[in-house]
Design a protein around this motif. Structure first.
Motif, short mmCIF file in Angstrom:
data_model
loop_
_atom_site.label_atom_id
_atom_site.label_comp_id
_atom_site.label_asym_id
_atom_site.label_seq_id
_atom_site.Cartn_x
_atom_site.Cartn_y
_atom_site.Cartn_z
N LYS A 27 0.83 -1.21 0.00
CA LYS A 27 0.00 0.00 0.00
C LYS A 27 0.86 1.25 0.00
O LYS A 27 0.37 2.36 0.13
CB LYS A 27 -0.91 0.01 1.22
CG LYS A 27 -1.95 -1.09 1.22
CD LYS A 27 -2.79 -0.99 2.47
CE LYS A 27 -3.80 -2.11 2.52
NZ LYS A 27 -4.60 -2.05 3.75
N ILE A 28 2.16 1.10 -0.10
CA ILE A 28 3.16 2.16 -0.08
C ILE A 28 3.19 2.86 1.28
O ILE A 28 3.57 4.01 1.41
CB ILE A 28 2.99 3.16 -1.25
CG1 ILE A 28 2.76 2.43 -2.57
CG2 ILE A 28 4.21 4.06 -1.39
CD1 ILE A 28 3.89 1.48 -2.97
N ASP A 29 2.76 2.16 2.32
CA ASP A 29 2.99 2.64 3.69
C ASP A 29 4.44 2.34 4.02
O ASP A 29 5.00 1.36 3.53
CB ASP A 29 2.10 1.88 4.69
CG ASP A 29 0.62 2.13 4.48
OD1 ASP A 29 0.27 3.24 4.05
OD2 ASP A 29 -0.17 1.20 4.75
N GLN A 30 5.05 3.16 4.84
CA GLN A 30 6.45 2.91 5.21
C GLN A 30 6.65 3.04 6.71
O GLN A 30 5.96 3.80 7.36
CB GLN A 30 7.39 3.84 4.47
CG GLN A 30 7.29 5.28 4.92
CD GLN A 30 8.34 6.16 4.29
OE1 GLN A 30 9.18 5.69 3.54
NE2 GLN A 30 8.30 7.43 4.58
N ARG A 31 7.60 2.26 7.22
CA ARG A 31 8.00 2.32 8.62
C ARG A 31 9.52 2.32 8.67
O ARG A 31 10.17 1.62 7.88
CB ARG A 31 7.50 1.10 9.39
CG ARG A 31 6.03 1.04 9.55
CD ARG A 31 5.57 2.05 10.62
NE ARG A 31 4.16 1.90 10.83
CZ ARG A 31 3.30 2.90 10.80
NH1 ARG A 31 3.70 4.12 10.59
NH2 ARG A 31 2.04 2.70 11.00
N SER A 32 10.07 3.08 9.59
CA SER A 32 11.52 3.08 9.76
C SER A 32 11.89 2.22 10.95
O SER A 32 11.23 2.26 11.99
CB SER A 32 12.05 4.50 9.95
OG SER A 32 11.53 5.07 11.12
N LEU A 33 12.92 1.40 10.77
CA LEU A 33 13.50 0.60 11.84
C LEU A 33 14.92 1.09 11.99
O LEU A 33 15.75 0.89 11.09
CB LEU A 33 13.46 -0.89 11.46
CG LEU A 33 12.08 -1.44 11.10
CD1 LEU A 33 12.20 -2.89 10.64
CD2 LEU A 33 11.12 -1.31 12.26
N CYS A 34 15.22 1.76 13.10
CA CYS A 34 16.49 2.47 13.22
C CYS A 34 17.29 2.04 14.46
O CYS A 34 16.73 1.64 15.47
CB CYS A 34 16.25 3.97 13.32
SG CYS A 34 15.44 4.68 11.88
N GLU A 35 18.60 2.17 14.33
CA GLU A 35 19.53 2.03 15.45
C GLU A 35 20.18 3.39 15.62
O GLU A 35 20.80 3.90 14.70
CB GLU A 35 20.59 0.97 15.16
CG GLU A 35 21.69 0.87 16.18
CD GLU A 35 21.18 0.70 17.61
OE1 GLU A 35 21.40 1.61 18.43
OE2 GLU A 35 20.56 -0.34 17.89
N TYR A 36 20.01 4.00 16.80
CA TYR A 36 20.50 5.36 17.04
C TYR A 36 21.88 5.42 17.66
O TYR A 36 22.46 6.48 17.76
CB TYR A 36 19.49 6.11 17.93
CG TYR A 36 18.15 6.25 17.25
CD1 TYR A 36 17.92 7.26 16.33
CD2 TYR A 36 17.13 5.35 17.52
CE1 TYR A 36 16.70 7.39 15.70
CE2 TYR A 36 15.90 5.47 16.88
CZ TYR A 36 15.69 6.49 15.97
OH TYR A 36 14.48 6.61 15.34
N ASN A 37 22.42 4.28 18.09
CA ASN A 37 23.74 4.24 18.70
C ASN A 37 24.75 3.84 17.61
O ASN A 37 24.63 2.79 16.99
CB ASN A 37 23.74 3.20 19.83
CG ASN A 37 25.05 3.09 20.55
OD1 ASN A 37 26.10 3.49 20.05
ND2 ASN A 37 25.01 2.52 21.73
N ASP A 38 25.77 4.67 17.40
CA ASP A 38 26.76 4.41 16.36
C ASP A 38 27.60 3.16 16.62
O ASP A 38 28.29 2.70 15.73
CB ASP A 38 27.70 5.61 16.21
CG ASP A 38 27.03 6.78 15.49
OD1 ASP A 38 26.05 6.55 14.76
OD2 ASP A 38 27.49 7.92 15.69
#
Length: 112
Positions: A27-38
C-alpha cells in the motif's frame, strides 16, 4: 513510485546520524526501523510485517535475513540501496558493520 523514492530520499537525508531500514508494504505505507547508537546493531523481526521493498539509509548498513532472528546467510544493503521483492525477508539487522545484533524483541506487525 517517483514520489515514494523522493519521500525515502528526504527521510534518508534527515537520518544521517543513525542507521535505518525503511520498510515499504504494497500500500506504499512505510515504517523506519532504526539504530540510534553508532556502536550498536539491532535485529528487528518482520515475520508478521509485509516487506515489499526495503531501503537502507544512514551511517551503518542493513542486513536482510530469511530467518526471524538475524542468523544465517544474509544480503547486505548499503546506504541508499534498495531491495525490491523483499517478501522473503523475515528479520532485518541495522547498525554498525562488524558487530553482532541484539534482539529481536518480539515479532510485531509494524503496520498496525
Amino acid at each position: 513510485m517517483k514520489s515514494l523514492l523522493l519521500m525515502l530520499a528526504v527521510c534518508a537525508s534527515g537520518a544521517l546520524a543513525q542507521s535505518c531500514a525503511w520498510v515499504v508494504n504494497s500500500k506504499i505505507d512505510q515504517r523506519s526501523l532504526c539504530e540510534y547508537n553508532d556502536n550498536a546493531r539491532t535485529c528487528f523481526c518482520v515475520t508478521n510485517t509485509q516487506t515489499l521493498s526495503i531501503f537502507a539509509s544512514g551511517t551503518g548498513n542493513v542486513k536482510l535475513f530469511s530467518t526471524a532472528d538475524c542468523t544465517g546467510s544474509y544480503a547486505t544493503l548499503g546506504n541508499g540501496n534498495r531491495q525490491d521483492n523483499a517478501q522473503w525477508v523475515n528479520s532485518i539487522s541495522v547498525g554498525k558493520a562488524g558487530i553482532s545484533s541484539s534482539g529481536p524483541n518480539g515479532c510485531p506487525n509494524y503496520y498496525l
